[in-house]
Each structure stands twice: as structure tokens, then as C-alpha cells.
Design a protein around this motif. Structure first.
Motif, mmCIF file in Angstrom:
data_model
loop_
_atom_site.group_PDB
_atom_site.id
_atom_site.type_symbol
_atom_site.label_atom_id
_atom_site.label_comp_id
_atom_site.label_asym_id
_atom_site.label_seq_id
_atom_site.Cartn_x
_atom_site.Cartn_y
_atom_site.Cartn_z
ATOM 1 N N LYS A 193 35.404 47.078 44.119
ATOM 2 C CA LYS A 193 36.860 47.035 43.935
ATOM 3 C C LYS A 193 37.447 48.439 43.923
ATOM 4 O O LYS A 193 38.484 48.699 44.535
ATOM 5 C CB LYS A 193 37.213 46.334 42.617
ATOM 6 N N ARG A 194 36.792 49.355 43.209
ATOM 7 C CA ARG A 194 37.272 50.727 43.130
ATOM 8 C C ARG A 194 37.260 51.381 44.509
ATOM 9 O O ARG A 194 38.205 52.064 44.900
ATOM 10 C CB ARG A 194 36.428 51.534 42.152
ATOM 11 N N LEU A 195 36.202 51.149 45.264
ATOM 12 C CA LEU A 195 36.103 51.728 46.603
ATOM 13 C C LEU A 195 37.206 51.182 47.509
ATOM 14 O O LEU A 195 37.844 51.935 48.247
ATOM 15 C CB LEU A 195 34.726 51.438 47.204
ATOM 16 N N ALA A 196 37.452 49.876 47.432
ATOM 17 C CA ALA A 196 38.521 49.275 48.246
ATOM 18 C C ALA A 196 39.881 49.853 47.848
ATOM 19 O O ALA A 196 40.708 50.170 48.717
ATOM 20 C CB ALA A 196 38.522 47.757 48.078
ATOM 21 N N ASN A 240 20.740 41.858 34.842
ATOM 22 C CA ASN A 240 21.151 41.523 36.212
ATOM 23 C C ASN A 240 22.646 41.215 36.293
ATOM 24 O O ASN A 240 23.328 41.615 37.242
ATOM 25 C CB ASN A 240 20.335 40.343 36.737
ATOM 26 N N ALA A 241 23.163 40.498 35.284
ATOM 27 C CA ALA A 241 24.596 40.183 35.272
ATOM 28 C C ALA A 241 25.424 41.458 35.128
ATOM 29 O O ALA A 241 26.448 41.627 35.806
ATOM 30 C CB ALA A 241 24.909 39.213 34.133
ATOM 31 N N ALA A 242 24.977 42.371 34.266
ATOM 32 C CA ALA A 242 25.705 43.628 34.090
ATOM 33 C C ALA A 242 25.666 44.460 35.375
ATOM 34 O O ALA A 242 26.674 45.058 35.763
ATOM 35 C CB ALA A 242 25.113 44.415 32.926
ATOM 36 N N ALA A 243 24.525 44.490 36.041
ATOM 37 C CA ALA A 243 24.416 45.245 37.293
ATOM 38 C C ALA A 243 25.325 44.640 38.367
ATOM 39 O O ALA A 243 25.975 45.368 39.125
ATOM 40 C CB ALA A 243 22.972 45.270 37.773
ATOM 41 N N ALA A 244 25.383 43.315 38.424
ATOM 42 C CA ALA A 244 26.266 42.655 39.398
ATOM 43 C C ALA A 244 27.730 42.978 39.090
ATOM 44 O O ALA A 244 28.522 43.225 40.010
ATOM 45 C CB ALA A 244 26.042 41.145 39.370
ATOM 46 N N GLN A 245 28.082 43.005 37.819
ATOM 47 C CA GLN A 245 29.452 43.338 37.425
ATOM 48 C C GLN A 245 29.785 44.775 37.813
ATOM 49 O O GLN A 245 30.871 45.060 38.323
ATOM 50 C CB GLN A 245 29.635 43.146 35.915
ATOM 51 N N VAL A 246 28.849 45.684 37.598
ATOM 52 C CA VAL A 246 29.067 47.082 37.962
ATOM 53 C C VAL A 246 29.249 47.217 39.471
ATOM 54 O O VAL A 246 30.137 47.931 39.947
ATOM 55 C CB VAL A 246 27.904 47.969 37.456
ATOM 56 N N ARG A 247 28.410 46.510 40.246
ATOM 57 C CA ARG A 247 28.544 46.559 41.708
ATOM 58 C C ARG A 247 29.894 46.014 42.151
ATOM 59 O O ARG A 247 30.547 46.572 43.041
ATOM 60 C CB ARG A 247 27.400 45.795 42.375
ATOM 61 N N ALA A 248 30.332 44.912 41.532
ATOM 62 C CA ALA A 248 31.634 44.334 41.885
ATOM 63 C C ALA A 248 32.763 45.306 41.543
ATOM 64 O O ALA A 248 33.701 45.492 42.334
ATOM 65 C CB ALA A 248 31.839 43.005 41.158
ATOM 66 N N ASP A 249 32.682 45.943 40.371
ATOM 67 C CA ASP A 249 33.707 46.912 39.982
ATOM 68 C C ASP A 249 33.712 48.118 40.919
ATOM 69 O O ASP A 249 34.776 48.627 41.282
ATOM 70 C CB ASP A 249 33.492 47.374 38.538
#
Length: 153
Positions: A62-65, A50-59
């Protein structure tokens, strides 16, 4: 068989049954401990996942922004460049068709030649010599589509 040997066989059977029962109880306890340990391990793996998935979503966010900011910046830059090229082409066309007249005011003296310019010189007059050469280079550089000067001063 004597009664003593029967007693000994009974005690031995009782010891075997007791040892087997103890063995079985130990097996149950150890199995339960292994199951609890496997459950805790699975919970840890789920938390890590879950932590890795949250990190991927956050990254990804950021990339999309960043991509959106870069796209907007690129669009603005392209629009400015396109407008500048259109203005430059329009000015070149106006100069080529003599729609635009340039009038140049010079100081009382041309610093390179030491000659003085007559005060009565009109905008339609012709300026000869070094002043004209500098003007031509400047005009070429300003009207050039190239990012570097067309003619170096």
C-alpha cells in the motif's frame, strides 16, 4: 528374621517397585503432554508470525502504491508549473520586445469617468485615466511570477 517379616519386606518392596513404576509412567505421560503443548504453542506462534508478516507485506505494498501515485502527481504538477512559468517568461519577453501587441476593446463609455470613448480609437491608440490604471494592474497580476497578485485591485 521371621517369615512374616520377610513377607512384610517383600510386600513393602513390591509396593515400592509399583509406586516407582507408576511414578515413571506418570512422568512419561506428563512429558508427552508438555511436548504436545509446546508443539501447539509453537504452531500458534508460527501462525501469528505468518499473519504479521503478511500484514507487513500488505502495508508495504500500500505504501509503495501511494508513493508511486504521489510521485506521478508531483511530476505532473511540476511539469504543469514549469510549463506555466515558461509560458509566462515567454509572454513577458514578447511584451518587453514589443513582439506582442495588445488591443483593448472598451465599451462606448468608461463607467468610472463618465466619459465616452471615441468610436474611431485604433488599437495603437493610448487610453488614459482609470481604464489604463486597471489595465496595468491586471497585466501585472497576470504576468507576475508570484502566486498572489502583484497589485491588488
Amino acid at each position: 528374621m521371621s517369615p512374616a517379616s520377610w513377607k512384610l519386606a517383600g510386600v513393602l518392596a513390591l509396593l515400592l517397585v509399583t509406586a516407582g513404576g507408576v511414578w515413571q509412567v506418570q512422568d512419561w505421560r506428563y512429558g508427552r503432554q508438555l511436548a504436545e503443548q509446546a508443539g501447539l504453542h509453537q504452531d500458534d506462534l508460527n501462525a501469528i508470525s505468518n499473519a504479521a508478516a503478511a500484514q507487513v507485506r500488505a502495508d508495504q505494498a500500500k505504501r509503495l502504491a501511494l508513493e508511486q501515485r504521489l510521485s506521478a502527481s508531483e511530476e505532473t504538477h511540476y511539469r504543469k508549473l514549469s510549463d506555466a512559468q515558461k509560458d509566462q517568461a515567454r509572454l513577458r519577453d514578447r511584451l518587453a520586445t514589443s513582439d506582442l501587441r495588445l488591443s483593448i476593446l472598451l465599451d462606448a463609455a468608461d463607467p468610472t469617468s463618465g466619459r465616452s470613448v471615441p468610436a474611431g480609437t485604433e488599437a495603437g491608440g493610448v487610453v488614459y485615466g482609470g481604464a489604463r490604471a486597471r489595465l496595468d494592474r491586471r497585466m501585472l497580476n497576470e504576468l507576475s511570477e508570484l502566486p498572489t497578485p502583484a497589485i491588488r485591485d
